[in-house]
Design a protein around this motif. Structure first.
Motif, mmCIF file in Angstrom:
data_model
loop_
_atom_site.group_PDB
_atom_site.id
_atom_site.type_symbol
_atom_site.label_atom_id
_atom_site.label_comp_id
_atom_site.label_asym_id
_atom_site.label_seq_id
_atom_site.Cartn_x
_atom_site.Cartn_y
_atom_site.Cartn_z
ATOM 1 N N GLU A 48 8.924 -7.259 -51.646
ATOM 2 C CA GLU A 48 7.511 -7.077 -51.324
ATOM 3 C C GLU A 48 6.751 -6.512 -52.520
ATOM 4 N N VAL A 49 7.384 -5.580 -53.225
ATOM 5 C CA VAL A 49 6.761 -4.992 -54.414
ATOM 6 C C VAL A 49 6.768 -5.991 -55.563
ATOM 7 N N THR A 88 6.955 -9.221 -55.744
ATOM 8 C CA THR A 88 6.164 -10.451 -55.631
ATOM 9 C C THR A 88 4.711 -10.185 -55.225
ATOM 10 N N SER A 89 4.281 -8.944 -55.388
ATOM 11 C CA SER A 89 2.928 -8.563 -54.974
ATOM 12 C C SER A 89 1.858 -8.896 -56.007
ATOM 13 N N LYS A 124 2.056 -7.558 -59.125
ATOM 14 C CA LYS A 124 2.033 -6.439 -60.056
ATOM 15 C C LYS A 124 2.419 -6.899 -61.456
#
Length: 411
Positions: free
Chosen positions: A339-340, A342-343, A345
């Motif tokens: 989740e982090v 592929t956010s 960022k």
């Protein structure tokens, strides 16, 4: 420059000592730790690439621990030496997943090694980072792929070389997945730019004599040679090419020369100067993050006998990006980390700006074309935010998160 033999390289880097340990386990820490697996060739045909990868892998872990670790724990490196042997890759991957129960693995060099261990990690839900440039096409929710693909590098360097040298190309490549698929991409990009691949030859990784091929190239008279040769034995091609007096007659462009970080050390300047390559990282990148990174490497390994390359720098990236995701997610569980990751960022890395494409879980990154001179690559051109377009053609993990395959991209 003093030519460094493979034997001396192993001795000076400590890889020979690692290879002689009775147990494949090289590094362990305490029990109340977060375990990460390292699976790089510390001996065998690709040791000259695997040793630097392992060293910066450990440097990244040291930095993470010096900064307080993760989730209140120190990070433990569990390191095995697969010795460029696919049976050992399989054995140690299984041990990392089932016995050591690591939270993530950084490892694999060749596509053969990746395709040996990737299904094992997928089966046992052990998160896996593949940090090596490769031929593209892997679509696996359990894998983060940070190295460059042909759509990021070959697509750039082929028209650059054709504009510089001409449109007739002779390809020499390693005889396994990477070499064959990369050669196909070379043909596609050459033809798209109005050129012709007049011949393609493939060589097993243990081949070290290239006299007959050099004679064929002399007769074919291409405008340049495109090399996708891999490993220490294949360095013989560049050495014999120079000895035959061909460097001044036909230039060499490579999709892999310099990727391991030891090629320019093992070969003399006379043998390596003038080679053009394209990667997602070169030491010459001029940004504060890279300068600080190279200073840390020099402090940690003052006697190192290798040049920082994409494969090593991206291995460092892998650990740092994974650790950042653990901190933000407050967990080491794969789905929470994805989740982090592929956010959208963006990570400020020594190589430049890096982010993870959610569709393929490959890196979107800056790419560079450079020329080797005096054993050092100087950057000629930069291509920001290069997409893994080849893998995007076949992979969509948003629509099919259960995908677990390497697609052969239709060319």
């Amino acid at each position: 420059m003093t030519k460094l033999s493979r034997r001396n390289f192993l001795y000076t880097t400590g890889a020979a000592a690692a290879a002689t340990l009775a147990s494949p386990l090289v590094a362990r820490a305490g029990t109340d730790t977060i375990k990460v697996g390292g699976l790089h060739d510390l001996s065998g045909a690709l040791d000259s690439t695997g040793v630097p990868m392992n060293q910066v892998f450990q440097l990244a872990i040291k930095e993470i621990n010096d900064a307080g670790g993760l989730l209140g724990k120190q990070v433990e490196a569990v390191i095995y030496d697969p010795q460029s042997n696919m049976s050992l890759y399989s054995q140690y991957a299984t041990q990392l997943a089932l016995k050591d129960k690591v939270d993530v693995v950084m490892g694999g060099i060749t596509s053969a090694s990746r395709e040996t261990i990737r299904p094992i990690f997928h089966r046992y839900n052990t998160f896996y980072f593949y940090n090596t440039q490769y031929e593209g096409g892997v679509c696996d929710r359990n894998e983060i792929t940070l190295g460059t693909t042909p759509a990021q590098t070959v697509k750039r360097v082929i028209p650059y070389a054709m504009n510089l040298y001409g449109k007739k190309v002779y390809t020499v490549a390693a005889d396994y997945n990477y070499g064959h698929i990369t050669a196909a991409w070379v043909k596609r990009y050459v033809e798209e730019n109005g050129g012709e691949v007049i011949a393609t030859e493939f060589f097993p990784l243990d081949v070290a004599q290239f006299g007959s091929t050099i004679s064929k190239i002399q007769g074919a008279k291409p405008d340049f040679v495109l090399s996708a040769m891999v490993g220490t034995s294949h360095l013989g091609f560049y050495r014999q090419w120079a000895a035959a007096g061909m460097k001044s007659q036909i230039p060499i462009v490579s999709t892999v020369y310099g990727a391991g970080g030891t090629e320019q050390v093992i070969l003399t300047h006379e043998e390596s100067d003038g080679i053009i390559a394209s990667f997602g990282y070169f030491e010459a990148i001029d940004n504060p993050t890279n300068k600080a990174f190279l200073e840390k490497v020099a402090q940690e390994y003052p006697d190192k006998k290798w040049v920082m390359s994409e494969i090593s720098e991206v291995t460092y990236e892998g650990m740092k990006i994974w650790a950042d995701a653990v901190k933000e997610a407050g967990s080491t569980k794969r789905d929470a980390l994805l989740e982090v990751l592929t956010s959208g960022k963006t990570y400020d890395m020594p190589a430049g700006k890096v982010k993870i494409d959610p569709k393929t879980q490959h890196a979107v990154r800056d790419v560079y074309i450079a020329t080797c001179k005096d054993g050092v690559f100087g950057i000629n051109e930069t291509f920001p935010d290069s997409q893994p377009e080849d893998t995007q053609m076949v992979c969509d993990l948003i629509k099919d998160p259960k995908s677990n395959t390497q697609y052969e991209i239709s060319l």
